[in-house]
Design a protein around this motif. Structure first.
Motif, PDB file in Angstrom:
ATOM      1  N   ARG A 105      48.252  15.057 -67.755  1.00 33.09           N
ATOM      2  CA  ARG A 105      47.786  15.152 -69.140  1.00 33.09           C
ATOM      3  C   ARG A 105      47.091  13.868 -69.573  1.00 33.09           C
ATOM      4  O   ARG A 105      46.047  13.905 -70.238  1.00 33.09           O
ATOM      5  CB  ARG A 105      48.967  15.430 -70.080  1.00 33.09           C
ATOM      6  CG  ARG A 105      49.502  16.838 -69.982  1.00 33.09           C
ATOM      7  CD  ARG A 105      50.428  17.145 -71.133  1.00 33.09           C
ATOM      8  NE  ARG A 105      50.960  18.493 -71.031  1.00 33.09           N
ATOM      9  CZ  ARG A 105      52.095  18.817 -70.432  1.00 33.09           C
ATOM     10  NH1 ARG A 105      52.806  17.863 -69.851  1.00 33.09           N
ATOM     11  NH2 ARG A 105      52.512  20.054 -70.382  1.00 33.09           N
ATOM     12  N   ARG A 106      47.648  12.735 -69.199  1.00 32.10           N
ATOM     13  CA  ARG A 106      47.016  11.470 -69.564  1.00 32.10           C
ATOM     14  C   ARG A 106      45.656  11.326 -68.898  1.00 32.10           C
ATOM     15  O   ARG A 106      44.688  10.883 -69.535  1.00 32.10           O
ATOM     16  CB  ARG A 106      47.927  10.311 -69.169  1.00 32.10           C
ATOM     17  CG  ARG A 106      47.385   8.944 -69.528  1.00 32.10           C
ATOM     18  CD  ARG A 106      48.328   7.853 -69.068  1.00 32.10           C
ATOM     19  NE  ARG A 106      49.640   7.993 -69.687  1.00 32.10           N
ATOM     20  CZ  ARG A 106      50.669   7.203 -69.409  1.00 32.10           C
ATOM     21  NH1 ARG A 106      50.544   6.249 -68.503  1.00 32.10           N
ATOM     22  NH2 ARG A 106      51.825   7.382 -70.013  1.00 32.10           N
ATOM     23  N   ALA A 107      45.550  11.693 -67.631  1.00 36.56           N
ATOM     24  CA  ALA A 107      44.269  11.574 -66.924  1.00 36.56           C
ATOM     25  C   ALA A 107      43.221  12.506 -67.522  1.00 36.56           C
ATOM     26  O   ALA A 107      42.056  12.119 -67.708  1.00 36.56           O
ATOM     27  CB  ALA A 107      44.470  11.884 -65.440  1.00 36.56           C
ATOM     28  N   MET A 108      43.618  13.735 -67.865  1.00 33.26           N
ATOM     29  CA  MET A 108      42.656  14.687 -68.420  1.00 33.26           C
ATOM     30  C   MET A 108      42.185  14.267 -69.808  1.00 33.26           C
ATOM     31  O   MET A 108      40.983  14.297 -70.108  1.00 33.26           O
ATOM     32  CB  MET A 108      43.282  16.080 -68.471  1.00 33.26           C
ATOM     33  CG  MET A 108      43.585  16.667 -67.095  1.00 33.26           C
ATOM     34  SD  MET A 108      44.636  18.115 -67.150  1.00 33.26           S
ATOM     35  CE  MET A 108      43.553  19.324 -67.870  1.00 33.26           C
ATOM     36  N   LYS A 109      43.097  13.843 -70.661  1.00 31.26           N
ATOM     37  CA  LYS A 109      42.715  13.453 -72.022  1.00 31.26           C
ATOM     38  C   LYS A 109      41.876  12.180 -72.028  1.00 31.26           C
ATOM     39  O   LYS A 109      40.979  12.013 -72.864  1.00 31.26           O
ATOM     40  CB  LYS A 109      43.971  13.269 -72.875  1.00 31.26           C
ATOM     41  CG  LYS A 109      44.693  14.579 -73.161  1.00 31.26           C
ATOM     42  CD  LYS A 109      45.925  14.361 -74.006  1.00 31.26           C
ATOM     43  CE  LYS A 109      46.632  15.679 -74.305  1.00 31.26           C
ATOM     44  NZ  LYS A 109      47.851  15.488 -75.118  1.00 31.26           N
ATOM     45  N   ARG A 110      42.168  11.279 -71.105  1.00 32.70           N
ATOM     46  CA  ARG A 110      41.358  10.064 -71.028  1.00 32.70           C
ATOM     47  C   ARG A 110      39.922  10.383 -70.621  1.00 32.70           C
ATOM     48  O   ARG A 110      38.960   9.817 -71.168  1.00 32.70           O
ATOM     49  CB  ARG A 110      41.995   9.107 -70.025  1.00 32.70           C
ATOM     50  CG  ARG A 110      41.375   7.720 -70.004  1.00 32.70           C
ATOM     51  CD  ARG A 110      42.064   6.876 -68.956  1.00 32.70           C
ATOM     52  NE  ARG A 110      43.485   6.744 -69.203  1.00 32.70           N
ATOM     53  CZ  ARG A 110      44.336   6.229 -68.324  1.00 32.70           C
ATOM     54  NH1 ARG A 110      43.912   5.826 -67.141  1.00 32.70           N
ATOM     55  NH2 ARG A 110      45.615   6.132 -68.630  1.00 32.70           N
ATOM     56  N   SER A 111      39.750  11.317 -69.684  1.00 31.66           N
ATOM     57  CA  SER A 111      38.398  11.712 -69.282  1.00 31.66           C
ATOM     58  C   SER A 111      37.680  12.457 -70.404  1.00 31.66           C
ATOM     59  O   SER A 111      36.466  12.294 -70.588  1.00 31.66           O
ATOM     60  CB  SER A 111      38.464  12.600 -68.034  1.00 31.66           C
ATOM     61  OG  SER A 111      39.065  11.906 -66.956  1.00 31.66           O
ATOM     62  N   LEU A 112      38.406  13.264 -71.176  1.00 32.88           N
ATOM     63  CA  LEU A 112      37.805  13.938 -72.319  1.00 32.88           C
ATOM     64  C   LEU A 112      37.241  12.940 -73.319  1.00 32.88           C
ATOM     65  O   LEU A 112      36.100  13.045 -73.767  1.00 32.88           O
ATOM     66  CB  LEU A 112      38.846  14.823 -73.021  1.00 32.88           C
ATOM     67  CG  LEU A 112      39.175  16.189 -72.440  1.00 32.88           C
ATOM     68  CD1 LEU A 112      40.286  16.824 -73.251  1.00 32.88           C
ATOM     69  CD2 LEU A 112      37.976  17.085 -72.452  1.00 32.88           C
TER      70      LEU A 112
END
Length: 376
Positions: A131-138
């Motif tokens: 979740r942290r990796a996906m939201k950071r890329s968003l």
């Protein structure tokens, strides 16, 4: 079952071009196709750590041109071009043709779907929360100017026993709009508890055909839609629709519209309040004017003249206001010379409490007798 099409292949021939450009007869077609597959596999295997995004191949009879798009051109080139020369010799051994290699740098890797997917996959392999990796890329993609982004991860997320898929999106990603420039990337993360697939869709705007005059040159339709939503200047059909609602930037022959503070777009005077009551600034003033029965003026706040602190201040009727002097605090006189009115406290000894002191005088004194109660 779902009928899903690759976003890049769906737009080939409209806004995108082919990844391989060559033509040959039916007999040589299988050989050319196998050459392309071997070239791509070899480059991806050797430069997997260099942040590769795309590989374009153009073929002639005796010459092959390979365009490599990467976020780390220094790793691909190597010191004084050693790595490029070695790669050229290896491709020549595979194809037996002259190979020319062009290396192109990607200036903004946050807007490249393949590089974003590779970044998320690397973080998942390093045991970072998905979740942290996906939201950071968003957040980084939207900050870099993307119109929209969608990320989907599927597999044993977080080491769970049952696999599932999680999707996060922001902005707009119109997959069925052919003129929308949507970049797609897919990478598999090889973790200790299985493989996790990462898919990324990034909307970079809309590419209009040549000669389209509905928008200004250099801006995509996505930027124009965003400007319309924010209330900016419009062009084309949207301008005629919005002008009828009172939201146009300019009125015909009247100049720019001045919006009052707290007044919404397109509302005339008196529309924003219940019953069509005019504002306090629009009410008639004078002796014959009727004051409202309720409101701020009825409470006495609107008719009271507030004092002015400046010397040149004047009231609403034109009368000069007297200057206001701030009050000065006075301290009382010192009380050091006041007479002393306190009296010293005299201590008296109680004879009944001298027994505990151990003095002989107290022992010789007779003790008081207790009175007997009369029997009735």
């Amino acid at each position: 079952m779902g009928q899903k099409v690759h976003p890049g292949g769906m737009r080939v021939g409209v806004i995108h071009d082919w990844k391989s450009n060559w033509w040959t007869g039916k007999k040589e077609f299988p050989q050319y196709l196998i050459e392309d597959i071997k070239i791509r596999e070899h480059i991806n295997r050797k430069l997997s750590h260099a942040g590769l995004s795309d590989i374009l191949i153009r073929k002639d009879k005796q010459r092959i041109t390979v365009d490599i798009y990467t976020a780390r051109p220094g790793i691909v080139i190597g010191k004084s071009g050693v790595e490029v020369d070695a790669l050229r010799k290896e491709l020549h051994a595979i194809t037996n043709k002259n190979v020319h290699i062009n290396i192109n740098e990607i200036k903004r890797p946050e807007l490249d779907a393949k590089l974003v997917a590779q970044s998320i996959a690397e973080q998942l392999q390093n045991r970072v929360s998905f979740r942290r990796a996906m939201k950071r890329s968003l957040a980084s993609a939207m900050r870099s100017g993307a119109q929209g982004i969608k990320i989907k991860c599927g597999g044993r997320l977080g080491g769970a026993e049952m696999s599932r898929s999680e999707t996060y999106s922001e902005g707009r990603v119109p997959l069925h709009t052919i003129r929308a420039d949507i970049d797609y990337g897919f990478v598999e993360a090889k973790t200790t508890f299985g493989r996790i697939g990462v898919k990324v869709w990034i909307n970079k705007g809309e590419i209009m055909p040549e000669g389209y005059g509905g928008q200004a040159e250099g801006t995509r339709l996505g930027d124009q839609d965003q400007a319309r939503r924010r209330g900016g200047a419009l062009e084309g059909l949207g301008a005629s629709r919005e002008s009828g609602r009172g939201r146009g930037a300019d009125r015909e022959g009247l100049g720019p519209v001045k919006r009052r503070r707290g007044e919404g777009g397109g509302r005339g005077p008196g529309r924003g309040r219940a019953g069509g009551r005019p504002r306090s600034s629009e009410r008639p003033r004078g002796r014959g004017a009727q004051e409202p029965a309720r409101g701020e003026d009825a409470r006495g706040q609107g008719t009271v003249e507030r004092p002015r602190t400046d010397e040149a201040g004047a009231s609403a009727a034109g009368r000069e206001q007297p200057p206001i002097e701030p009050p000065v605090e006075t301290t009382p006189a010192p009380v050091a010379d006041a007479p002393d009115t306190t009296t010293p406290k005299q201590q008296t000894e109680d004879p009944t409490k001298l027994e505990a002191s151990g003095k002989p005088e107290a022992e010789n004194k007779p003790k008081p007798r207790a009175r007997k109660k009369k029997e009735t």
